[in-house]
Design an enzyme around this catalytic site. Structure first.
Site, short mmCIF file in Angstrom:
data_model
loop_
_atom_site.label_atom_id
_atom_site.label_comp_id
_atom_site.label_asym_id
_atom_site.label_seq_id
_atom_site.Cartn_x
_atom_site.Cartn_y
_atom_site.Cartn_z
N SER A 174 0.97 -69.80 -4.26
CA SER A 174 -0.17 -69.75 -3.34
C SER A 174 -1.36 -70.45 -3.99
CB SER A 174 -0.53 -68.29 -3.03
OG SER A 174 -1.75 -68.21 -2.33
N TYR A 220 -2.48 -59.58 -5.37
CA TYR A 220 -1.74 -60.72 -4.82
C TYR A 220 -2.04 -61.99 -5.59
CZ TYR A 220 0.20 -63.86 -1.27
OH TYR A 220 0.93 -64.82 -0.61
#
Length: 286
Positions: free
Chosen positions: A169, A182
Site C-alpha cells: 500500500s 494497517y
C-alpha cells in the site's frame, strides 16, 4: 470481464489469488483468467470467491473458488491440495488478502492536550488502541502473506518462471493518519517482499509487490463517502493530495500486475514495490 491494456500468454499457468472475493483481487483474478491462466480464487468468504469464479467462467475463463483462511495453516494446506488436484501446482501467487480493523484505528488525526486530560467516550486516541486489534491487523496483512507463501512456494521452487506478487500500500511509504496498525503492517509486507526476492532468487521465484494508492473498496467505503453518497472530508484531503484528482480503479492496476507476472516482460525485475497512486507519493502538497 476487465479491460486489458495488453495481453500476456498464461496458458497452462496456475494462478492462486488470495482475498479474491474483494474488489481489487477479483479484478486481478479476472485479468489473469483473460490471459489464459487457470485461476484459483481463495477467500475466507467462499461464496464471494465462487461468485467471481462463476463470472470468469461465464466469460470463457477457467476458474474455481476455494475457501481459505490465510491465518490458518491447515486451511491453507487444505485449499492448496484441492487446487493442485483441480488445476495442478501453482505458478503465480497473488497475496492479496488483507485489511484494516477499527480496533487498530484512532478517531482523530492528532493528539491534543485536552484528549489526554478529558477523555471522551467517542474519541479513540493512540492510548486507546486495542493491542489485540493491532495484532489482528498485523497478522492479517503480514502473516496472511507469509503463510500462503510458505505453503505454495514449495511447489513453485521446483518449477521455472514462477512469480509472487504481494499487495502492499502507499501507506507503507508514508503512514496515513488514524491507521497505525494497517500502515505498519503494509510496511512489513513491503520489507518482506524484498526479503523473499533475495531468499528465493536461487530457485527462480521472483517476488515483487504492487502498492495501490487510494481505491474505493468495501472496507473503506464508509470512510470515503457519507450514506447519501457525498464525499467525506477525508476524501477531500485524499483527492487534494492526488495530482490526478481521482480514486484509482481496478483497471489501473491490471497493466502492472500482468507485467510482473510475465517472465518475458519482467524477468529481471525482482524485489520491487511499485506504486500505482496517481502521483500521490510524488506530490509534496505545494
Amino acid at each position: 470481464m476487465v479491460k486489458l491494456p495488453f495481453k500476456i500468454d498464461l496458458t497452462n499457468k496456475v494462478a492462486v489469488v488470495t482475498g479474491a472475493g474483494g474488489v481489487i483481487c477479483s479484478g486481478f483474478a479476472k485479468a489473469l483468467a483473460q490471459c489464459g491462466a487457470k485461476v484459483a480464487l481463495c477467500d475466507l468468504n467462499e461464496e464471494a470467491a465462487k461468485k467471481v469464479a462463476d463470472e470468469i467462467i461465464a466469460d470463457g475463463g477457467i476458474a474455481q473458488g476455494f475457501k481459505m483462511n490465510v491465518l490458518d495453516h491447515d486451511s491453507i494446506v487444505e485449499a492448496k491440495d484441492a487446487i493442485t488436484n483441480t488445476f495442478g501446482t501453482c505458478d503465480i501467487l497473488i497475496n492479496g488478502a488483507g485489511g484494516n480493523n477499527p480496533r487498530g484505528t484512532t478517531t482523530k488525526e492528532y493528539l491534543f492536550p485536552e484528549d489526554v486530560v478529558e477523555h471522551a467516550d467517542d474519541i479513540k486516541t493512540f492510548f486507546d488502541l486495542d493491542p489485540k486489534g493491532v495484532e489482528f491487523v498485523f497478522n492479517l496483512n503480514f502473516l496472511g502473506t507469509l503463510m500462503p507463501t510458505q505453503v505454495f512456494a514449495k511447489d513453485m521452487a521446483s518449477k521455472k518462471g514462477c512469480s509472487i506478487v504481494n499487495v502492499s500500500s502507499m501507506n507503507a511509504f508514508r503512514p496515513l493518519t488514524k491507521i497505525p496498525a494497517y500502515s505498519g503492517a503494509k510496511a512489513a509486507v513491503s520489507n518482506f517482499t524484498q526479503w523473499l526476492a533475495v531468499h528465493f532468487s536461487k530457485v527462480g521465484i521472483r517476488c515483487n509487490a504492487i502498492a495501490p494508492g487510494f481505491f474505493v473498496t468495501a472496507q473503506n467505503q464508509a470512510l470515503l463517502f457519507n450514506p447519501d453518497g457525498t464525499p467525506t472530508p477525508r476524501t477531500g484531503k485524499i483527492l487534494a493530495a492526488t495530482p490526478m484528482d481521482r480514486f484509482g480503479t481496478t483497471d489501473d492496476l491490471t497493466g502492472t500486475l500482468l507485467w510482473l507476472c510475465d517472465e518475458g516482460a519482467s524477468g529481471f525485475v525482482n524485489g520491487v514495490v511499485i506504486p500505482v497512486d496517481g502521483g500521490f507519493a510524488a506530490y509534496s502538497g505545494v
